[in-house]
Design a protein around this motif. Sequence first.
Motif, PDB file in Angstrom:
ATOM      1  N   VAL A  25      50.819  36.201  27.007  1.00  0.00           N
ATOM      2  CA  VAL A  25      51.641  36.999  28.371  1.00  0.00           C
ATOM      3  C   VAL A  25      51.092  37.922  28.689  1.00  0.00           C
ATOM      4  O   VAL A  25      50.883  37.873  30.322  1.00  0.00           O
ATOM      5  N   GLY A  26      49.706  38.536  27.929  1.00  0.00           N
ATOM      6  CA  GLY A  26      48.557  39.457  28.389  1.00  0.00           C
ATOM      7  C   GLY A  26      47.893  39.244  29.721  1.00  0.00           C
ATOM      8  O   GLY A  26      48.250  39.638  30.944  1.00  0.00           O
ATOM      9  N   SER A  27      47.220  37.402  29.926  1.00  0.00           N
ATOM     10  CA  SER A  27      46.466  37.062  29.883  1.00  0.00           C
ATOM     11  C   SER A  27      47.163  36.925  31.313  1.00  0.00           C
ATOM     12  O   SER A  27      46.639  37.329  32.916  1.00  0.00           O
ATOM     13  N   ILE A  28      48.281  36.284  30.905  1.00  0.00           N
ATOM     14  CA  ILE A  28      49.347  36.558  32.695  1.00  0.00           C
ATOM     15  C   ILE A  28      49.383  37.668  33.172  1.00  0.00           C
ATOM     16  O   ILE A  28      49.984  37.351  34.768  1.00  0.00           O
ATOM     17  N   GLY A  29      49.927  38.305  32.734  1.00  0.00           N
ATOM     18  CA  GLY A  29      50.225  40.151  33.070  1.00  0.00           C
ATOM     19  C   GLY A  29      49.110  40.781  34.164  1.00  0.00           C
ATOM     20  O   GLY A  29      48.857  40.893  35.320  1.00  0.00           O
ATOM     21  N   VAL A  30      47.899  40.570  33.396  1.00  0.00           N
ATOM     22  CA  VAL A  30      46.467  40.723  34.211  1.00  0.00           C
ATOM     23  C   VAL A  30      46.268  39.648  35.394  1.00  0.00           C
ATOM     24  O   VAL A  30      46.363  40.694  36.584  1.00  0.00           O
ATOM     25  N   MET A  31      46.804  38.559  35.381  1.00  0.00           N
ATOM     26  CA  MET A  31      46.645  37.931  36.513  1.00  0.00           C
ATOM     27  C   MET A  31      47.306  38.307  37.452  1.00  0.00           C
ATOM     28  O   MET A  31      47.036  38.298  38.699  1.00  0.00           O
ATOM     29  N   VAL A  32      48.858  38.031  37.298  1.00  0.00           N
ATOM     30  CA  VAL A  32      49.257  38.604  38.484  1.00  0.00           C
ATOM     31  C   VAL A  32      49.607  39.848  39.133  1.00  0.00           C
ATOM     32  O   VAL A  32      50.054  40.026  40.429  1.00  0.00           O
ATOM     33  N   SER A  33      48.669  40.816  38.283  1.00  0.00           N
ATOM     34  CA  SER A  33      48.728  42.374  38.729  1.00  0.00           C
ATOM     35  C   SER A  33      47.663  42.140  39.645  1.00  0.00           C
ATOM     36  O   SER A  33      47.874  42.787  40.624  1.00  0.00           O
ATOM     37  N   ALA A  34      46.507  41.040  39.869  1.00  0.00           N
ATOM     38  CA  ALA A  34      45.580  41.050  40.620  1.00  0.00           C
ATOM     39  C   ALA A  34      46.020  40.945  42.336  1.00  0.00           C
ATOM     40  O   ALA A  34      46.970  39.883  41.858  1.00  0.00           O
ATOM     41  N   SER A  35      45.358  41.824  42.657  1.00  0.00           N
ATOM     42  CA  SER A  35      45.778  41.073  44.488  1.00  0.00           C
ATOM     43  C   SER A  35      45.502  39.732  44.417  1.00  0.00           C
ATOM     44  O   SER A  35      44.025  39.877  44.396  1.00  0.00           O
ATOM     45  N   GLY A  36      45.878  38.988  44.996  1.00  0.00           N
ATOM     46  CA  GLY A  36      45.290  37.756  46.315  1.00  0.00           C
ATOM     47  C   GLY A  36      44.996  36.778  44.836  1.00  0.00           C
ATOM     48  O   GLY A  36      44.176  36.150  45.544  1.00  0.00           O
ATOM     49  N   PHE A  37      45.621  36.750  44.095  1.00  0.00           N
ATOM     50  CA  PHE A  37      45.300  35.919  42.486  1.00  0.00           C
ATOM     51  C   PHE A  37      45.314  34.119  43.105  1.00  0.00           C
ATOM     52  O   PHE A  37      44.554  33.242  42.725  1.00  0.00           O
ATOM     53  N   SER A  38      46.300  34.186  43.925  1.00  0.00           N
ATOM     54  CA  SER A  38      46.538  32.905  44.126  1.00  0.00           C
ATOM     55  C   SER A  38      46.098  32.574  45.105  1.00  0.00           C
ATOM     56  O   SER A  38      46.531  31.036  45.514  1.00  0.00           O
ATOM     57  N   ASN A  39      44.959  32.874  45.679  1.00  0.00           N
ATOM     58  CA  ASN A  39      44.468  32.365  46.828  1.00  0.00           C
ATOM     59  C   ASN A  39      43.438  30.906  45.823  1.00  0.00           C
ATOM     60  O   ASN A  39      42.686  31.007  46.832  1.00  0.00           O
ATOM     61  N   TYR A  40      42.618  31.753  44.847  1.00  0.00           N
ATOM     62  CA  TYR A  40      42.129  30.837  44.052  1.00  0.00           C
ATOM     63  C   TYR A  40      42.618  30.049  42.822  1.00  0.00           C
ATOM     64  O   TYR A  40      43.510  30.103  42.435  1.00  0.00           O
ATOM     65  N   THR A  41      42.553  28.813  43.209  1.00  0.00           N
ATOM     66  CA  THR A  41      42.671  27.247  42.266  1.00  0.00           C
ATOM     67  C   THR A  41      42.454  27.861  40.883  1.00  0.00           C
ATOM     68  O   THR A  41      43.256  27.513  39.987  1.00  0.00           O
ATOM     69  N   ALA A  42      41.105  28.157  40.209  1.00  0.00           N
ATOM     70  CA  ALA A  42      41.008  28.411  38.985  1.00  0.00           C
ATOM     71  C   ALA A  42      42.210  30.213  38.642  1.00  0.00           C
ATOM     72  O   ALA A  42      42.833  29.579  37.493  1.00  0.00           O
ATOM     73  N   PHE A  43      42.420  30.305  39.163  1.00  0.00           N
ATOM     74  CA  PHE A  43      43.404  30.943  38.762  1.00  0.00           C
ATOM     75  C   PHE A  43      44.887  31.036  38.362  1.00  0.00           C
ATOM     76  O   PHE A  43      45.418  31.590  37.905  1.00  0.00           O
ATOM     77  N   CYS A  44      45.467  30.438  39.031  1.00  0.00           N
ATOM     78  CA  CYS A  44      46.740  29.716  39.326  1.00  0.00           C
ATOM     79  C   CYS A  44      46.503  28.537  38.271  1.00  0.00           C
ATOM     80  O   CYS A  44      47.580  28.391  37.019  1.00  0.00           O
ATOM     81  N   TYR A  45      45.374  28.078  38.421  1.00  0.00           N
ATOM     82  CA  TYR A  45      45.103  26.927  36.569  1.00  0.00           C
ATOM     83  C   TYR A  45      45.102  28.026  35.495  1.00  0.00           C
ATOM     84  O   TYR A  45      45.923  27.575  34.366  1.00  0.00           O
ATOM     85  N   LEU A  46      44.531  29.396  35.328  1.00  0.00           N
ATOM     86  CA  LEU A  46      44.473  29.877  34.128  1.00  0.00           C
ATOM     87  C   LEU A  46      46.341  30.325  34.125  1.00  0.00           C
ATOM     88  O   LEU A  46      46.422  30.213  32.952  1.00  0.00           O
ATOM     89  N   ILE A  47      47.028  30.310  34.987  1.00  0.00           N
ATOM     90  CA  ILE A  47      48.418  30.957  34.659  1.00  0.00           C
ATOM     91  C   ILE A  47      48.894  29.759  34.427  1.00  0.00           C
ATOM     92  O   ILE A  47      50.195  30.337  33.569  1.00  0.00           O
ATOM     93  N   ALA A  48      48.773  28.146  34.360  1.00  0.00           N
ATOM     94  CA  ALA A  48      49.700  27.311  34.680  1.00  0.00           C
ATOM     95  C   ALA A  48      49.463  27.561  32.737  1.00  0.00           C
ATOM     96  O   ALA A  48      50.159  27.041  32.034  1.00  0.00           O
ATOM     97  N   SER A  49      48.132  27.455  32.722  1.00  0.00           N
ATOM     98  CA  SER A  49      47.471  27.143  30.639  1.00  0.00           C
ATOM     99  C   SER A  49      48.435  28.016  29.924  1.00  0.00           C
ATOM    100  O   SER A  49      48.734  28.049  29.702  1.00  0.00           O
ATOM    101  N   MET A  50      48.501  28.802  30.990  1.00  0.00           N
ATOM    102  CA  MET A  50      48.795  30.941  30.099  1.00  0.00           C
ATOM    103  C   MET A  50      50.458  29.777  29.447  1.00  0.00           C
ATOM    104  O   MET A  50      50.671  30.491  28.418  1.00  0.00           O
ATOM    105  N   GLY A  51      51.067  29.630  30.733  1.00  0.00           N
ATOM    106  CA  GLY A  51      52.278  29.601  30.690  1.00  0.00           C
ATOM    107  C   GLY A  51      52.379  28.171  29.477  1.00  0.00           C
ATOM    108  O   GLY A  51      53.662  28.174  29.275  1.00  0.00           O
ATOM    109  N   LEU A  52      51.852  27.254  29.508  1.00  0.00           N
ATOM    110  CA  LEU A  52      51.844  26.101  28.619  1.00  0.00           C
ATOM    111  C   LEU A  52      52.154  27.182  27.500  1.00  0.00           C
ATOM    112  O   LEU A  52      52.135  26.619  26.268  1.00  0.00           O
ATOM    113  N   GLN A  53      50.797  27.920  27.214  1.00  0.00           N
ATOM    114  CA  GLN A  53      50.452  28.675  26.215  1.00  0.00           C
ATOM    115  C   GLN A  53      51.397  29.002  25.518  1.00  0.00           C
ATOM    116  O   GLN A  53      51.913  29.307  24.473  1.00  0.00           O
ATOM    117  N   VAL A  54      52.514  29.796  26.204  1.00  0.00           N
ATOM    118  CA  VAL A  54      53.026  30.823  26.105  1.00  0.00           C
ATOM    119  C   VAL A  54      54.968  30.181  25.373  1.00  0.00           C
ATOM    120  O   VAL A  54      55.413  30.189  24.417  1.00  0.00           O
TER     121      VAL A  54
END
Length: 118
Positions: A25-54
């Motif tokens: 959840v902390g990892s997702i929070g840090v990524m979502v708080s960054a501006s423009g994170f959704s422009n990069y596939t790697a960061f979206c993949y990190l959020i998806a994998s951390m969502g599965l981990q949660v």
Amino acid sequence: MKELMGSPGSVSGLLLRLGQCLFAVGSIGVMVSASGFSNYTAFCYLIASMGLQVLWSFGLACLDVYALRIKQDLQNPVLVSLFVVGDWVTATLSLAAACSSAGIVVLYSKDLHFCATV
């Protein structure tokens, strides 16, 4: 089966699952708080994998709470094998996502200006 620290259905296992869930959840929070994170596939993949981990960790934490509440032993070889395979899958996805995100960060912070004119 032998009682090990962090095994399913134990208090230490519950604490480890809750720790996994909180760090994801902390990892997702840090990524979502960054501006423009959704422009990069790697960061979206990190959020998806951390969502599965949660979801995985929270589900197993709920199972641990239930097992502790009714004093049920989860040391069944089939259940432990299922937990091992699920943990292996989520760990592999999380490692791949973290490595790809780190690679993008290094690329943009250090290597992007490599070809710039001086």
